[in-house]
Enzyme design. Structure first.
Site, PDB file in Angstrom:
ATOM      1  N   ASP A   1       1.010  -1.209  -0.078  1.00 31.96           N
ATOM      2  CA  ASP A   1      -0.148  -0.055   0.060  1.00 31.96           C
ATOM      3  C   ASP A   1       0.796   1.231  -0.124  1.00 31.96           C
ATOM      4  OD1 ASP A   1      -1.744   2.022   0.550  1.00 31.96           O
ATOM      5  OD2 ASP A   1      -2.859   0.979   2.011  1.00 31.96           O
ATOM      6  N   HIS A   2       0.874   1.900  -1.090  1.00 31.53           N
ATOM      7  CA  HIS A   2       1.860   3.080  -1.183  1.00 31.53           C
ATOM      8  C   HIS A   2       1.456   4.072  -0.480  1.00 31.53           C
ATOM      9  CE1 HIS A   2       5.128   4.941  -3.007  1.00 31.53           C
ATOM     10  NE2 HIS A   2       4.919   5.005  -4.071  1.00 31.53           N
TER      11      HIS A   2
END
Ligand code: CAO
Length: 430
Positions: free
Chosen positions: A402-403
């Site tokens: 999850d950036h």
């Protein structure tokens, strides 16, 4: 005084003992003229039977699954005088949709069915939901509410969408802030609605319950999490030699030592080293909840779809214990014995397609976790070492993260560290 009238099945061609697939009314319902009472399914078409007059339903004489023929009593209605114009349905349907001209017999004491020919099949304009399995009346109902039937799971016979399914879908959508409505997301084109049967033979296969549930979760996670996938290769030549030795030893105890047990252990060590990967965003999205325990989910492929049982405290267990538990949970999942509790509390997930094949893939994060590791099939490759190519067993890794939580450098550090742990057996013992 209001008159009680019978409505019976009209002339439906040469068909006999036709199955009722939907009953759209119940006793006490107010109906207007032309409103659908039941839907029938013949080999060739879905047929709606509407009421010829308005009134209040007194009694419903049939139920879903009943087989009926011309003249069978459907409902009794306390008529209010408004008569139908008996226009054919214009509802689109997967099968040709037809509306049977309803037959009213009045009054109850003198049943005198008036046979009327089946109305011509209505043209089926291309519209949302045409590929879902539903009767014309349900299609009309869904259209009125703006629901795309393709998105509604059918709980009826052969996966058919019922009125309850549409109503439940709308309730859920409202509860979820409208995100689940059948309409496209703002700015996106609607889902292509194709009449596949125009191009050749087709078969509608309802999705399994597990697929529907996991599909909805995967869809949310894919849309809501900005994914990045980092690829890496780990040299597992030594690990594999050790695994084979261990495997021969434990085969007598019926414990299968697969590469996945090593992956679990290596991930636990790596997660300890990078605690932000062993974390979840809270519901507000403003805090990272870092977990002090390491529970890892494992994606298990079952005939009904994907399940993710969780193995607890992986950091505190040895390879053999992990291999044993892995065998147990995957058997439990395939035998449909897994409980909701068995699938809760995970911090990170491993999805291994190594037993099947492939060189890499981009797994979807299992929210609210922040990363997932995809493992593909290992293969012998020439690796440049000390001035020459040497054959090494290389394992492809694909880490989706999850950036919002993890930046690219941390993602690459995680996979590099994981690859080191896997290639250096001593680290697994740490
Ligand atoms: N490279 C090469 N061989 C591998 C391997 C890898 N990365 N991983 C497993 N293998 C081998 C095993 O050693 C085993 O070989 P033998 O039968 O010769 O001993 C064989 O492949 C089959 O392994 P397995 O599948 O029985 O065991 P596993 O521990 O690797 O996996 C499980 C268990 C439950 C994860 C797996 O069966 C499964 O369901 N995988 C699919 C998961 C999935 O669908 N993920 C996708 C999710 S995203 O949609």
């Amino acid at each position: 005084m209001a008159e009680i009238k019978n409505v019976v099945v009209p002339d439906i061609g040469n068909f006999k003992d036709v199955a009722i697939i939907d009953v759209a009314v119940k006793a006490g319902d107010k109906v207007s003229a032309e409103q659908t009472l039941i839907s029938l399914e013949t080999d060739k078409a879905t047929v709606d039977v509407p009421t010829p007059f308005a009134g209040v339903v007194k009694e419903v004489k049939v139920k879903v699954g009943d087989k009926v023929s011309e003249g069978a009593l459907i409902v009794t209605i306390e008529a209010s005088g408004e008569a139908a114009t008996l226009a054919p349905s214009t509802a689109p349907a997967a099968a040709p949709a037809q509306t049977a001209t309803p037959v009213a017999t009045a009054p109850v004491a003198t049943p005198a069915p008036v046979a009327a020919p089946i109305a011509a099949a209505a043209p089926a304009p291309v519209s949302s939901g045409a590929s879902a399995h539903a009767s014309p009346s349900i299609r009309r109902f869904a259209r009125e509410l703006g629901v795309d039937l393709v998105k509604v799971g059918g709980s009826g016979e052969k996966g058919r969408v019922t009125k309850d399914d549409v109503q439940n879908f709308v309730k859920k959508s409202l509860a979820g802030g409208g995100a689940a409505t059948g309409g496209a997301l703002p700015g996106l084109l609607p889902w292509p609605d194709v009449d596949f049967a125009k191009f050749g033979a087709i078969e509608a296969k309802p999705l399994s319950r597990i697929k529907k549930i996991s599909g909805a979760n995967l869809h949310r996670n894919w849309v809501m999490i900005p994914h990045v996938t980092q690829f890496e290769e780990a040299d597992i030549s030594e690990m594999e030699a050790f695994r084979k030795e261990l495997g021969a030893e434990y085969a007598k105890q019926d414990i299968k030592i697969t590469p996945l047990a090593f992956m679990l252990k290596a991930c636990a060590i790596t997660l300890k080293h990078f605690p932000d990967f062993n974390a979840s965003l809270d519901a507000s999205g403003e805090n990272l909840i870092v977990k002090k325990y390491i529970h890892i989910g494992v994606a298990v492929d079952t005939p009904d779809g994907l399940m993710v049982p969780v193995i607890r405290d992986v950091d505190q267990k040895g390879i053999v214990q992990l291999a044993k538990e892995l065998g147990e949970v995957s058997a439990k999942a395939r035998e449909k014995k897994i409980t909701a509790a068995d699938m809760q509390g995970g911090c990170f997930t491993i999805s291994s397609l190594g037993g099947i094949g492939g060189t890499a893939f981009t797994p979807i994060i299992n929210a609210p976790e922040v990363a997932i590791l995809g493992v593909s099939r290992s293969s012998m490759k020439p690796v440049w070492k000390d001035g020459e190519f040497v054959p090494r067993l290389m394992l492809p890794l694909s880490l989706s993260y999850d950036h919002r939580v993890i930046d690219g450098a941390a993602g690459a550090r995680f996979t590099t560290y994981l690859a080191h742990v896997l290639s250096d057996m001593r680290r697994l013992a740490l």
